[in-house]
Design an enzyme around this catalytic site. Structure first.
Site: not given
Ligand SMILES: Cc1ncc(COP(=O)(O)O)c(C=O)c1O
Length: 343
Positions: A78-80
């Site tokens: 879920l990394s930005n």
């Protein structure tokens, strides 16, 4: 040339399209008893914006100048940061491979879905440590190079001595905006994990004689064994790239884990109240993983008289995590007004 001139002339791409506004949060300030402004890095033109885009403007200008054809980046599912790299790759016509750790989510939600939508090649490596994730990324980068690609690898959070210069520039941008409003910067508060944001802001502040305070609110445990030392090395490395004569020590890195709560992406005291207060007072959204914890910290530190005003909450983005069903469920059940609505 002075260090500030070198900084201002740094080669960089424009991935945001405009200068993000800084706005005074009148009702929120009144509610918590201290003057608070918000620097809106949650908005911009490429891939839902956020703080990673500022780092990439500097880092990718360098990568492109070296003939990169393929970006390799790493992060959680879920990394930005990986989402920003995927979006920037699309915007620049580069190929992109992402190394993603953690087992969840297994459904196409949030940044994971966007990574794929932006055309990145996604490689899942399971529940490995940050250290092992970096090793996988190095291996994949070498394979791609052997197949003829010119790879530019971005470390966790896209944090590096070069990318932090994007935030040294950002400090100058904010300083000028506040000056135009007739205000100085008392304290900047921001969510912190890989450290490029903090290092760059600290360096920007150092180049102006340490006129303000920079407080990093740590939202992820164990990214580095020595958080302060690693952040400091980015800031010092950035200073070296500018030939800046500033003395930076561990005392200049002001970060706290007091608002981390149960861990990365997990609940912390005051987090839902913070999300609720900013939404109801200002119509502004913050997420429960990053910027919400920074707002919870502002509310708590203000109540203890621990913040020098005016305070600038640096909105680093990520609010779309609110739409991830796992976070949405927690918020719905935590906020009285919502949970009493029968669906
Ligand atoms: C929304 C958001 N805020 C803050 C941070 C922390 O920034 P940094 O990695 O530069 O410490 C991140 C990094 O992942 C982020 O995605």
């Amino acid at each position: 040339m002075s260090a500030l001139e070198t900084l201002d002339r740094l080669p960089r791409l424009d991935l945001r399209g405009f200068v993000s506004p800084v706005q005074r949060l009148e009702r929120f300030s009144e509610a918590i008893g201290i003057e608070v402004w918000c620097k809106r890095d949650d908005i911009g033109s490429v891939g839902l914006a956020g703080n990673k885009v500022r780092k990439l403007e500097v880092e990718l200008a360098y990568a492109v100048s070296r003939g990169a054809t393929h970006l390799v980046a790493e992060g959680s599912r879920l990394s930005n940061a990986t989402r920003a790299v995927a979006a920037a790759s699309a915007a620049l016509g580069l190929k992109c491979t992402l190394l993603l750790c953690h087992e969840e989510p297994r459904e196409p939600v949030g940044n994971l879905m966007l990574d794929g939508l932006f055309g990145a090649d996604l490689r899942f490596v399971g529940d490995v440590s940050w250290h092992d994730l970096a090793r996988h990324s190095v291996t994949v980068a070498s394979e791609l190079e052997r197949s003829g690609e010119r790879v530019y690898r971005l470390p966790i959070g896209c944090a590096s001595e070069r990318s932090c210069l994007g935030f040294a520039l950002a400090y100058r941008e904010l300083r000028e905006q506040m000056r135009q409003h007739g205000r100085a910067i008392g304290t900047i508060v921001h969510a912190s994990s890989s450290g490029g944001t903090h290092a760059g802001l600290v360096l920007g502040n150092a180049l102006h004689g340490f006129e303000s305070e920079i407080r990093g609110i740590v939202v992820a445990e164990d990214v580095y064994s020595d958080v302060v030392g690693t952040y400091l090395s980015f800031a010092r490395g950035g200073a070296r790239l500018l030939n800046a004569e500033v003395e930076l020590t561990r005392d200049h890195i002001k970060v706290t884990k007091a608002y981390l709560g149960a861990g990365y992406g997990l609940p912390a005291d005051g987090i839902y109240e913070a999300i609720d207060l900013l939404a109801t007072k200002e119509g502004l959204l913050v997420d429960p993983v990053y910027s919400g914890k920074a707002v919870a910290a502002i509310i708590d530190l203000a109540s203890q008289g621990e913040l020098k005003g005016p305070v600038v909450f640096w909105h680093t983005g990520g609010y779309h995590a609110l739409f991830d069903p796992r976070y949405a469920k927690r918020i719905w059940s935590a906020i009285d007004r919502l949970s009493s609505v029968a669906l």
